[in-house]
Every structure is written in structure tokens, then in C-alpha cells.
Design an enzyme around this catalytic site. Structure first.
Site, PDB file in Angstrom:
ATOM      1  N   SER A 171       0.807  -1.253  -0.053  1.00 23.22           N
ATOM      2  CA  SER A 171       0.074   0.063   0.019  1.00 23.22           C
ATOM      3  C   SER A 171       0.914   1.355  -0.193  1.00 23.22           C
ATOM      4  CB  SER A 171      -0.852  -0.113   1.156  1.00 23.22           C
ATOM      5  OG  SER A 171      -1.532   1.357   1.610  1.00 23.22           O
ATOM      6  N   TYR A 204      -1.711  -0.609  10.383  1.00 17.98           N
ATOM      7  CA  TYR A 204      -1.954  -1.140   8.775  1.00 17.98           C
ATOM      8  C   TYR A 204      -0.738  -0.523   8.079  1.00 17.98           C
ATOM      9  CZ  TYR A 204      -3.645  -1.102   4.223  1.00 17.98           C
ATOM     10  OH  TYR A 204      -3.845  -1.384   2.812  1.00 17.98           O
TER      11      TYR A 204
HETATM   12  P1  NAP Z   1     -11.400  -6.332  -0.030  1.00 12.32           P
HETATM   13  O1  NAP Z   1     -12.569  -5.949  -1.147  1.00 12.32           O
HETATM   14  O2  NAP Z   1     -12.101  -6.036   1.307  1.00 12.32           O
HETATM   15  O3  NAP Z   1     -10.941  -7.432  -0.327  1.00 12.32           O
HETATM   16  C1  NAP Z   1     -10.180  -8.285   0.877  1.00 12.32           C
HETATM   17  C2  NAP Z   1     -10.102  -9.746   0.481  1.00 12.32           C
HETATM   18  O4  NAP Z   1      -9.188 -10.343   1.423  1.00 12.32           O
HETATM   19  C3  NAP Z   1     -11.190 -10.410   0.317  1.00 12.32           C
HETATM   20  O5  NAP Z   1     -11.290 -11.369  -0.627  1.00 12.32           O
HETATM   21  C4  NAP Z   1     -11.219 -11.250   1.617  1.00 12.32           C
HETATM   22  O6  NAP Z   1     -11.896 -12.471   1.522  1.00 12.32           O
HETATM   23  C5  NAP Z   1      -9.772 -11.343   1.849  1.00 12.32           C
HETATM   24  N1  NAP Z   1      -9.314 -11.540   3.386  1.00 12.32           N
HETATM   25  C6  NAP Z   1      -9.388 -10.949   4.294  1.00 12.32           C
HETATM   26  N2  NAP Z   1      -8.998 -11.648   5.501  1.00 12.32           N
HETATM   27  C7  NAP Z   1      -8.513 -12.846   5.180  1.00 12.32           C
HETATM   28  C8  NAP Z   1      -8.108 -14.126   5.735  1.00 12.32           C
HETATM   29  N3  NAP Z   1      -7.621 -13.918   7.053  1.00 12.32           N
HETATM   30  N4  NAP Z   1      -7.592 -15.161   4.918  1.00 12.32           N
HETATM   31  C9  NAP Z   1      -8.169 -15.063   3.690  1.00 12.32           C
HETATM   32  N5  NAP Z   1      -8.541 -14.170   2.878  1.00 12.32           N
HETATM   33  C10 NAP Z   1      -8.833 -12.956   3.634  1.00 12.32           C
HETATM   34  O7  NAP Z   1     -10.171  -5.300  -0.236  1.00 12.32           O
HETATM   35  P2  NAP Z   1      -9.354  -4.757  -1.432  1.00 12.32           P
HETATM   36  O8  NAP Z   1      -9.208  -3.279  -1.255  1.00 12.32           O
HETATM   37  O9  NAP Z   1      -9.610  -5.489  -2.552  1.00 12.32           O
HETATM   38  O10 NAP Z   1      -7.793  -5.279  -0.605  1.00 12.32           O
HETATM   39  C11 NAP Z   1      -6.985  -6.263  -1.102  1.00 12.32           C
HETATM   40  C12 NAP Z   1      -5.549  -5.971  -0.750  1.00 12.32           C
HETATM   41  O11 NAP Z   1      -5.127  -4.603  -1.281  1.00 12.32           O
HETATM   42  C13 NAP Z   1      -5.236  -5.562   0.831  1.00 12.32           C
HETATM   43  O12 NAP Z   1      -4.253  -6.287   0.990  1.00 12.32           O
HETATM   44  C14 NAP Z   1      -5.260  -4.313   1.073  1.00 12.32           C
HETATM   45  O13 NAP Z   1      -4.523  -3.964   2.212  1.00 12.32           O
HETATM   46  C15 NAP Z   1      -4.604  -3.683  -0.187  1.00 12.32           C
HETATM   47  N6  NAP Z   1      -4.880  -2.366  -0.349  1.00 12.32           N
HETATM   48  C16 NAP Z   1      -6.240  -1.681  -0.605  1.00 12.32           C
HETATM   49  C17 NAP Z   1      -6.440  -0.409  -0.810  1.00 12.32           C
HETATM   50  C18 NAP Z   1      -7.754   0.272  -1.061  1.00 12.32           C
HETATM   51  O14 NAP Z   1      -7.956   1.389  -1.281  1.00 12.32           O
HETATM   52  N7  NAP Z   1      -8.821  -0.632  -1.340  1.00 12.32           N
HETATM   53  C19 NAP Z   1      -5.340   0.374  -1.011  1.00 12.32           C
HETATM   54  C20 NAP Z   1      -3.814  -0.195  -0.689  1.00 12.32           C
HETATM   55  C21 NAP Z   1      -3.751  -1.559  -0.517  1.00 12.32           C
HETATM   56  P3  NAP Z   1     -12.805 -13.399   2.874  1.00 12.32           P
HETATM   57  O15 NAP Z   1     -13.173 -12.054   3.454  1.00 12.32           O
HETATM   58  O16 NAP Z   1     -13.739 -13.725   2.044  1.00 12.32           O
HETATM   59  O17 NAP Z   1     -11.785 -14.071   3.441  1.00 12.32           O
END
Ligand code: NAP
Length: 264
Positions: free
Chosen positions: A128, A141
């Protein structure tokens, strides 16, 4: 040519899902490791909590039994907590690292022996911009993502002789379920003069107006399939510029600017 075998953790939602779909469009066979079984055309879901080593090991063994190898592993599973450090329960801080950092560690540890025996593989760890622009009230985070970047670069040198290449990718604000899933604590907001709620609300508004996860997924898929990779990428012009500025500015100036934006 054989289809590439790709594993995406967190492949049922947001950035992971869009990455998985982009990889399918590029001719890969894709497995999603996540907890919820959300049916997505073309993606094989394996129920797996990345914090559970046994669950991760059995998921990776099943993929090897079915597909014979893993060419691409994208560690996208993650979530965010927010709140003031002073008022955050240690159990919540540890959970943040268990999922974002040790979850990635668990999956890589299970997959690397198979990649090494096959003579190669590509590992992509999702970081991130918070790893370089350290965000107040999202301190744990930010720290979990900074840990990912340090781990990625050190691991890259360990496994390079076996043809395994490792990179981290920094998304900025992306419009996904991440915002809704954030575990927020406003404990101490009165003591901190409303700065906790103001900071997190501002961040949420940026995320809601953020980049499409489809664009992020296409970029991550494209990096995953490159012949050669650098240790670190940012997604999109704005965040590439931010990454450069974070390197150029002295840490005192950089941290002051982040403070004005997110701790005012
Ligand atoms: P999201 O839509 O909430 O997706 C999160 C994913 O992680 C879901 O598929 C969830 O599936 C899975 N997950 C969470 N805890 C888990 C666990 N214990 N075991 C297995 N799977 C798990 O969020 P996103 O934005 O796509 O985030 C994806 C990544 O991008 C994350 O690492 C986040 O930190 C990073 N990121 C996001 C942003 C942003 O602005 N959105 C910015 C920078 C970085 P289940 O709940 O079904 O397990």
C-alpha cells in the site's frame, strides 16, 4: 503453450477479484484462496484463512495435486484497522499483522518449495502507499504494509537463484469493500479532539472516490506476467509520483505533509 497456474489470495473481492479476472482474460488458470465462497466464473475457490497455516498448506497441496505447479502467486488478502495507537488493543494490532503480514508469509512459505523444485515462479505481494506515506491513526496498517515491503525485498534475494522473482505493488486509494471492512476504533477521539474520526472519515472519502479495482487488477495481472520485475511498483501516475516524492523529500518534510493531511 501450457496455461499459467495463478493463485490469488483474497481473489473473491475488490483488487484480488479484478486481478484474478484479468489473469483469466490473459489465459491463466486461477485459484482464489479466501474465506467466503463467492462463485465467480472461471475461478476455482478454495476456502482458506491465510492466518491458519494448516488451511494454507492444504490449499497449496490441493493446487499442486490438481495443477502440478504454481507459476504466479499474488498475496492480496488483507484488511485495515484504524484508531489511535494509545487506545488500540494489542490483540487488534496483532490480528492486523496476522492477516496482512503473516498471512502472506504463510502462503509464500507453503508455495516456495514447489516453485523452487519447478525452477521458478513469480510472487506478488500487495502492499500500500501507506508503507511509504505512514498514515496516522492507521499506524498498524501502515506498519504491516511496510513490513511486507521489507520482507519482499529480502526474500527476493534469497530465492533469486531458484528462478523465483518477488515484487511488491502499492495500490493507492481504490474503491472496494476494503473501506466497509475496515475495523475502526474511535476510542479516545474526545481526548484527541476529534482528530481520529476526522482522519479516518477523510481517508474513507478518498477511497470511495478512488481508482477502479478493475484498473488496479489489470495492472497487477500485467506485472505478474512480465518476464522481469523490479522489487516495487506503485499503481497509477499519482501514486508513482508520490513514491518518487517520498524518496526525494527528507523524512521530516514528508512526515509533516502526511501529518497535515491525516492528523490535523
Ligand atoms: P476487499 O475488497 O475488502 O478484499 C479483501 C480480500 O481479502 C477479500 O477477498 C477477503 O476475502 C480477503 N481476506 C481478508 N482476510 C482474509 C483471511 N484471513 N484469509 C483469507 N482471505 C482474507 O479489499 P481490497 O481493497 O481488494 O484489498 C486487497 C488488498 O489491497 C489488501 O491487502 C489491502 O490492504 C490492499 N490495499 C487496498 C487499498 C484500497 O484502497 N482498497 C489500498 C492499498 C492497499 P474473505 O473475507 O472472504 O476471506
Amino acid at each position: 503453450m501450457d496455461r499459467k497456474i495463478a493463485v490469488v489470495t483474497g481473489g473473491n473481492s475488490g483488487i484480488g477479484r479484478c486481478t484474478a479476472e484479468a489473469l483469466i482474460n490473459k489465459g491463466c488458470t486461477v485459484y482464489d484462496l479466501s474465506r467466503r465462497d463467492i462463485s465467480i466464473q472461471g475461478i476455482t475457490h478454495i476456502c482458506c484463512d491465510v492466518t491458519d497455516e494448516a488451511s494454507v498448506n492444504s490449499a497449496i497441496e490441493r493446487i499442486i495435486a490438481e495443477a502440478g505447479r504454481i507459476d504466479i502467486l499474488i498475496n492480496c488478502a488483507g484488511f485495515g484497522i484504524s484508531g489511535a495507537v494509545e487506545f488500540t488493543e494489542l490483540s487488534d494490532a496483532k490480528r492486523q499483522f496476522d492477516v496482512n503480514f503473516f498471512g502472506t508469509v504463510n502462503v509464500n512459505k507453503a508455495a516456495i518449495p514447489f516453485m523452487r523444485n519447478k525452477g521458478g515462479g513469480r510472487i506478488v505481494n500487495i502492499s500500500s502507499v501507506a508503507a511509504v506515506a505512514h498514515i496516522p491513526f492507521q499506524t498498524y496498517y501502515s506498519a504491516s504494509k511496510a513490513a511486507i515491503e521489507s520482507y519482499t525485498q529480502a526474500l527476493g534475494n534469497e530465492v533469486a537463484p531458484y528462478g523465483i522473482t518477488v515484487t511488491a505493488i502499492q495500490p493507492g486509494d481504490i474503491k472496494t469493500e476494503f473501506t466497509e471492512a475496515r475495523q475502526k476504533s474511535f476510542a479516545g477521539d474526545d481526548v484527541y479532539n476529534g482528530r481520529i474520526s476526522k482522519s479516518v472519515t477523510g481517508m474513507e472519502q478518498d477511497e470511495i472516490k478512488g481508482m477502479s479495482p478493475v484498473k488496479a487488477g489489470e495492472y497487477i495481472a500485467e506485472i505478474s506476467l512480465r518476464q522481469k520485475v523490479k522489487p516495487l511498483y506503485a499503481i497509477g501516475f499519482t501514486y508513482k509520483l508520490l513514491a518518487v516524492l517520498c524518496k526525494v523529500f527528507p523524512s521530516s518534510i514528508r512526515n509533516r505533509i502526511v501529518g497535515i493531511l491525516y492528523a490535523g
